[in-house]
Design an enzyme around this catalytic site. Sequence first.
Site, PDB file in Angstrom:
ATOM      1  CE  LYS A 120      -4.140   1.988   2.000  1.00  0.00           C
ATOM      2  NZ  LYS A 120      -3.782   3.386   1.896  1.00  0.00           N
ATOM      3  NE  ARG A 141     -10.034   7.714  -3.856  1.00  0.00           N
ATOM      4  CZ  ARG A 141     -10.637   8.123  -2.735  1.00  0.00           C
ATOM      5  NH1 ARG A 141     -10.199   9.196  -2.119  1.00  0.00           N
ATOM      6  NH2 ARG A 141     -11.657   7.463  -2.256  1.00  0.00           N
TER       7      ARG A 141
HETATM    8  S1  IVH Z   1      -6.507  -0.040  -5.053  1.00  0.00           S
HETATM    9  C1  IVH Z   1     -10.649  -0.463  -4.705  1.00  0.00           C
HETATM   10  N1  IVH Z   1      -3.990  -0.533  -4.557  1.00  0.00           N
HETATM   11  O1  IVH Z   1      -5.139   3.599  -1.050  1.00  0.00           O
HETATM   12  C2  IVH Z   1      -9.363  -0.097  -5.112  1.00  0.00           C
HETATM   13  N2  IVH Z   1      -4.946   1.451  -3.699  1.00  0.00           N
HETATM   14  O2  IVH Z   1      -7.653   3.719   0.625  1.00  0.00           O
HETATM   15  C3  IVH Z   1      -8.815   1.065  -4.407  1.00  0.00           C
HETATM   16  N3  IVH Z   1      -3.388   2.845  -2.453  1.00  0.00           N
HETATM   17  O3  IVH Z   1      -7.117   5.752  -2.944  1.00  0.00           O
HETATM   18  C4  IVH Z   1      -7.473   1.386  -4.804  1.00  0.00           C
HETATM   19  N4  IVH Z   1      -1.633   1.559  -2.699  1.00  0.00           N
HETATM   20  O4  IVH Z   1      -4.611   5.948  -3.131  1.00  0.00           O
HETATM   21  C5  IVH Z   1      -5.023   0.319  -4.378  1.00  0.00           C
HETATM   22  N5  IVH Z   1      -1.766  -1.094  -4.199  1.00  0.00           N
HETATM   23  C6  IVH Z   1      -2.786  -0.246  -4.034  1.00  0.00           C
HETATM   24  C7  IVH Z   1      -2.657   0.965  -3.321  1.00  0.00           C
HETATM   25  C8  IVH Z   1      -3.773   1.786  -3.165  1.00  0.00           C
HETATM   26  C9  IVH Z   1      -2.082   2.695  -2.198  1.00  0.00           C
HETATM   27  C10 IVH Z   1      -4.208   3.997  -2.014  1.00  0.00           C
HETATM   28  C11 IVH Z   1      -5.017   4.621  -3.112  1.00  0.00           C
HETATM   29  C12 IVH Z   1      -6.446   4.593  -2.664  1.00  0.00           C
HETATM   30  C13 IVH Z   1      -6.297   4.386  -1.205  1.00  0.00           C
HETATM   31  C14 IVH Z   1      -7.525   3.649  -0.739  1.00  0.00           C
END
Ligand code: IVH
Length: 671
Positions: A120, A141
């Site tokens: 993440k 976003r």
């Molecule tokens: S997927 C449903 N993948 O986390 C899919 N998000 O709390 C949502 N983020 O707005 C996003 N690393 O900015 C995804 N490997 C990752 C991520 C990630 C960081 C952030 C992203 C999103 C937030 C969601």
Amino acid sequence: MSAPDKKMADRIHALREKINHHNYLYYILDQPEISDAEFDRLFDELSHLEKAHPELITADSPTQRVGAPPLEEFNTVKHSLPMLSLNKATTEEEFLDFHRRVLELSAAGDENIRYTVEPKFDGLAVEVIFRDGLLSLGSTRGDGMVGEDVTLNLKTVKSIPLRLMGNKTPDLIEVRGEVILNKEDFARLNKERGKTAEPLFANPRNAAAGSVRQLDSRITNTRPLTMFAHGTGVVSGKDLTNQWDSLLYLKNIGFKVSEYTALCENIGQVKDYYQKILKLRDDLPYEIDGIVIKLNDFALQRRLGEISRSPRWAIAWKFPAQQEHTIVRDIIVSVGRTGALTPVAVLEPVRVAGVEVSRATLHNEDEVKKKDVRIGDTVVIQRAGDVIPEVVKVIEAQRTGKERPFVMPDKCPICGSKVERPEGEAVHRCTGMACPAQIKENLAHFASKGAMDIDGLGYKYLEQMVDKRIIEDPADLYFLKKDDLMKMDRMGDKLAQNLLDAIDKSRKPNLANLIYALGIRNVGSHLADVLARNFKSVDTLAKQTVEDLTQVHEIGPIVAQSIYNFFRNPKNLKVLEKLKKGGVRFPVEKSDFKEMPLQGKTFVLTGGLDSMTRDEARKVIEGLGGRVSSSASKKTDFVIVGKDPGSKYDDARRLGIKTLNEEEFKNLLGR
Ligand code: IVH
């Protein structure tokens, strides 16, 4: 198209392919095959040719990444598919709850559930849309439904392709990812900002977000941002049925996808992955705050759907905080190489994410005031990888009234000289030319790797050498005899000889290292490289005016002024002379270009030209080895006189400098 035009177009095309290829090797694969200098050369050639043939510039040319004049405001962009947020788990229990719900809702057996797992990233979520393979829109976003149009800014991010790779590109693909700034780049950026009175960024995420949401894309272009792609929005013209294949596909069409993504067959593997990434966390060059677990199969994802803007098919399993509480025992001041005084909090030692922390930087006086940190306060401190620990905030509720505010000393704690805060700067500096703290730091910098690289000459020795008055400045190192070294504690014959050999070996530095070693304020190793490439010798560099220096791409007025000042300081000039006398070789590099017909020639431009702007003329001249100065003097070789020339034309005539009209100038350029 005439034959020469075709040849030109082919060369431009070939250069773009080459630059894109090396960009990809550098920014996506981290495996550069050519030096920065070679890369710059290709880039300069392309810019040069495009300037001369603007009709051949295309939107996906690598030259179009450098930013454009500032916008008044951002336009808003409605996302075709909402950009969701993630539910969080902070314990294994919570993750297992999530998995149970997935099993229930999907009505699939444990054996049919596979998860794609990813780091993440702690950055800013963005979306980049490609139509027919070309980057057409980039947005933040925002609130998930509507974001801001930051296309110009995202074009400066080298890990985002301007054109997708491969022959079969989809009609439309929306790629989602996270823009981040590496920890090291964040620290460097804040250090720069700490010197001027600019407010500091709280963490790499804020710095990345601030850089992307910047109205002047030329500023964004100076920030080394990266985007990790982690998903897609609308895709048409390509069938993607699961997350794992999507990530592979994104990688294949030119995006940077984390090398740490994995496909887990069961929850045991997810738990192992969590532990593995947690261990890796501090060693990664960028910040992550957990892992993201996504149900792999898109059909199953659809079956689960979402609830209040978070998918039921994914979860963020967060890592424990890297923040702790502790008490500030004292606030001391450390003196750096440039005489900068940095307030440092001396802490009741505390373990933060596995490492004991007993000091934290407070950056400068403004930061201490802004955070209102007092001696005796209970504070939150934060550690992030190799970034120096820092005080995040004070817990005011814990105050007893006995806390004492910090006062910046008016005398240097090391040498007692007066302390000053230069105008426009946020730092206080010791004014003592002979301040031992500065001398020691300076020597340590001089001897360090990337500078003169004197093997074995660590801080402990340098400190003694200064304290015992064996040396006063870096040049003295080159006059040392074995007897001098034997005056130091715990020094033997063999050790002394090794040091002398190492010093001797350092007498042949390369130019960039030598420039870096000089310790010119604001000139780090990268800029030293830039200066070496542009000026070819220390002596040439020393002669440049502030204006000459600012002509170089990447050198701003502050850096130019410090370089200029450095070479106007008699003490520094004396050290340079002494270095030469001590046998240090000052390399003079040959020009990189085979054809540099204007090498050594200085030009002054006055009046308007029909065939190019003044800036273009400057680039062309520099591209052929010449230099452009802003005023005419006896050193000027040619004054180019365009329409409605200014007083420089009169100066030229008065000084008897050769003048050229536009035609003659073009002839000289061989056009
Ligand atoms: S997927 C449903 N993948 O986390 C899919 N998000 O709390 C949502 N983020 O707005 C996003 N690393 O900015 C995804 N490997 C990752 C991520 C990630 C960081 C952030 C992203 C999103 C937030 C969601």
